[in-house]
Design a protein around this motif. Sequence first.
Motif, short mmCIF file in Angstrom:
data_model
loop_
_atom_site.label_atom_id
_atom_site.label_comp_id
_atom_site.label_asym_id
_atom_site.label_seq_id
_atom_site.Cartn_x
_atom_site.Cartn_y
_atom_site.Cartn_z
N LYS A 62 57.42 66.68 -16.12
CA LYS A 62 56.55 66.14 -17.15
C LYS A 62 56.36 67.18 -18.25
O LYS A 62 56.34 68.38 -18.00
N HIS A 75 43.87 66.01 -21.41
CA HIS A 75 45.02 65.32 -20.82
C HIS A 75 44.74 64.95 -19.37
O HIS A 75 44.13 65.73 -18.63
N LEU A 112 47.02 63.71 -16.07
CA LEU A 112 48.30 63.38 -15.45
C LEU A 112 48.02 62.59 -14.19
O LEU A 112 47.41 63.11 -13.25
N ASN A 162 50.98 60.26 -18.47
CA ASN A 162 50.17 61.22 -19.22
C ASN A 162 49.24 60.46 -20.16
O ASN A 162 49.70 59.65 -20.97
N SER A 208 46.39 61.19 -22.99
CA SER A 208 45.86 62.28 -23.81
C SER A 208 44.90 61.75 -24.86
O SER A 208 45.13 60.68 -25.44
#
Length: 284
Positions: A119, A206, A208, A217, A219
């Motif tokens: 990632k 962020h 994950l 993801n 954000s």
Amino acid sequence: MIEATTRWSVTRRKVFTNCARRYAIKYIDNNRPYLGQNKVAYQSPWDLMIKTSRDVFFQLLADLHRGVNWSEKLIQSRVRFELTSQLVSFGLTGDRISNKQKNQFIASAFMRIKKILKKSIIARIVDNDIKEWSFHNRIKPVSFGHMEVYCSPDIVYRYKSKWHLVRINFQSEKIQPYVELELCSMLLWSKYNQYLPNIDEKFALHGLFYSDRKWRNYSIIPSQKMFQESKQLLEKDVHNMNLLQIEFMKNLNPNKLPLANSPKYCIRCPYKLSCPKFSFSDKI
């Protein structure tokens, strides 16, 4: 007399919103076994796999921070050792879990780690594109008014003029209606560390999240409004947790509290054998 709760974490919040009974047993009345179930000494193989994934990943980060890179072979070896040790410690051996099942859990944990290393955020750390970074655990709370909030990010890094706070979830729900507010709780940690002025200019948040065999993801650039809403959410959560505690104290019977709406939430519940819902559900 049980004292009013002052603690908040994303995990507590998710248990609370999904099943009042499970929350009461785990966090309010946590000294008594239920129908012979030792609450500390039970974990499902699936939960141990997720825990192993996270533990090994942070062992990898610790070495990476010292300039030591891991090979895929080392990751596999460490996952196998850690998960096998966890299964043995909880008595999940022999007739309780087959070698085939154990190997499937090992493969699942390994794939979670292998995929997260690709990632963008983690890959940039591995490739040394991000040079100023640190990792943290969530066991130390931050004081917020009368509350203790477990809200530290898993990874913090600085890129150009922004601080980036990252939270990692090795198994998440598909639908997360409060994800922005939960991510904003990390700003309380940053305030504790005196980084907070000009939120929207200084920070990026962020998340994950792993679900359906993929890392996703999420954000956001936080605003002062989002931060205030996050603090209000925390206060409301703790207030409602204390209302539930008052209700529980009336009869000290968790089975009289609201149960989970979805049978899927019950599958890995460590308290399901004594649950009235478990006795008639054919899906668990």
